[in-house]
Design an enzyme around this catalytic site. Structure first.
Site, mmCIF file in Angstrom:
data_model
loop_
_atom_site.group_PDB
_atom_site.id
_atom_site.type_symbol
_atom_site.label_atom_id
_atom_site.label_comp_id
_atom_site.label_asym_id
_atom_site.label_seq_id
_atom_site.Cartn_x
_atom_site.Cartn_y
_atom_site.Cartn_z
ATOM 1 N N CYS A 2 49.820 78.784 57.529
ATOM 2 C CA CYS A 2 49.284 77.384 56.193
ATOM 3 C C CYS A 2 50.178 77.701 55.954
ATOM 4 C CB CYS A 2 48.148 78.326 56.023
ATOM 5 S SG CYS A 2 47.669 77.193 54.263
ATOM 6 N N GLY A 3 51.625 77.264 55.485
ATOM 7 C CA GLY A 3 52.323 77.100 54.944
ATOM 8 C C GLY A 3 52.148 77.142 52.577
ATOM 9 N N ARG A 117 42.298 70.161 60.603
ATOM 10 C CA ARG A 117 41.925 70.343 61.997
ATOM 11 C C ARG A 117 41.329 71.962 60.937
ATOM 12 N NH1 ARG A 117 44.707 73.454 66.750
ATOM 13 N NH2 ARG A 117 45.652 74.703 65.097
ATOM 14 N N CYS A 126 48.876 69.830 52.313
ATOM 15 C CA CYS A 126 49.519 70.412 53.723
ATOM 16 C C CYS A 126 50.456 70.824 53.528
ATOM 17 C CB CYS A 126 49.006 70.376 54.547
ATOM 18 S SG CYS A 126 48.906 71.088 56.492
ATOM 19 N N GLY A 127 50.899 72.341 53.700
ATOM 20 C CA GLY A 127 52.164 72.721 53.743
ATOM 21 C C GLY A 127 53.271 72.515 55.247
ATOM 22 N N THR A 128 52.730 73.468 56.354
ATOM 23 C CA THR A 128 53.167 72.960 57.094
ATOM 24 C C THR A 128 53.307 71.253 58.173
ATOM 25 O OG1 THR A 128 50.736 73.425 58.374
ATOM 26 C CG2 THR A 128 52.348 75.355 58.870
HETATM 27 N N1 LIG Z 1 46.769 73.451 55.642
HETATM 28 C C1 LIG Z 1 48.156 74.483 55.583
HETATM 29 C C2 LIG Z 1 47.864 73.913 57.252
HETATM 30 C C3 LIG Z 1 46.544 74.504 57.890
HETATM 31 C C4 LIG Z 1 46.501 74.294 59.183
HETATM 32 C C5 LIG Z 1 44.928 74.502 60.366
HETATM 33 N N2 LIG Z 1 44.731 73.717 59.554
HETATM 34 C C6 LIG Z 1 44.689 73.847 61.444
HETATM 35 O O1 LIG Z 1 45.247 73.352 62.112
HETATM 36 O O2 LIG Z 1 45.896 74.638 62.200
HETATM 37 C C7 LIG Z 1 49.109 74.250 55.239
HETATM 38 O O3 LIG Z 1 49.659 73.957 54.316
HETATM 39 O O4 LIG Z 1 50.366 74.383 56.290
#
Ligand SMILES: N[C@H](CCC[C@H](N)C(=O)O)C(=O)O
Length: 187
Positions: A2-3, A117, A126-128
């Protein structure tokens, strides 16, 4: 991975006085360097990405978590939850993926809404996911910028990177991390 969570962890560790300016932590996808910038924003180094699949209508890449990236018109009114839920299963099967819908604002600036997901709903940011969007926009020649701005419902992030023959390295996700709650637990 999670970024944004990673940036919050770094911000919290800094608040606790565990480090001053730079730190490193381990996540499921490997080691991450992180920096608290002079303006208080947090920069987090993401894993190198050597593959952005271009399927014409959309891209897929893994920035620590798997991400689908798709350009749409009128993002503000786009049915992110309905379409995200469908694609998450229909295209990616049991494992699924996170689904990012994107609209260009200007060259190198993109608006992003993400169906996540696990959460199985739209999240604020969502960072990633925005990292995947920045790389996908560059890989498909929508931008030549190697420092991309991403506007999400939760705020603004930026992603800078170095493009090499075999993919993307030196990828940094940056943005604010604000403490919004503080509590104590007596044990
Ligand atoms: N919210 C997260 C990424 C979560 C990814 C997760 N939902 C998955 O399916 O691996 C972010 O800020 O990067």
């Amino acid at each position: 991975m999670c970024g944004n969570g990673g940036r919050c962890i770094v911000s919290f560790a800094h608040f606790l006085g565990i480090f001053e300016k730079q730190t490193t932590f381990n996540a499921i996808d490997g080691k991450h360097d992180a920096v608290v910038n002079d303006d208080g924003t947090i920069s987090l180094q993401m894993i190198d990405v050597n593959k952005v699949d271009d399927n014409r209508d959309y891209c897929f890449t893994n920035t620590g978590s798997p991400h689908h990236v798709q350009l749409v018109a009128d993002l503000d009114n786009y049915p992110v939850v309905e379409e995200g839920r469908k694609l998450r299963h229909e295209v990616y099967g049991d494992d699924g993926a996170n689904i990012n819908f994107v609209q260009p604002i200007s060259h190198g600036t993109y608006k992003v809404r993400t169906y996540e997901r696990g959460v199985e709903d739209e999240t604020y940011s969502c960072g990633t996911g925005v990292t995947a969007v920045a790389l996908a926009m560059h890989a498909t020649s929508h931008t030549t910028n190697t420092n991309v701005s991403l506007v999400t419902p939760g705020g603004e992030l930026s992603v800078r990177f170095v493009n090499q023959d075999n993919g993307y390295t030196d990828i940094w996700l940056s943005g604010p991390a604000q403490q919004v709650f503080k509590g104590n637990i007596n044990i």
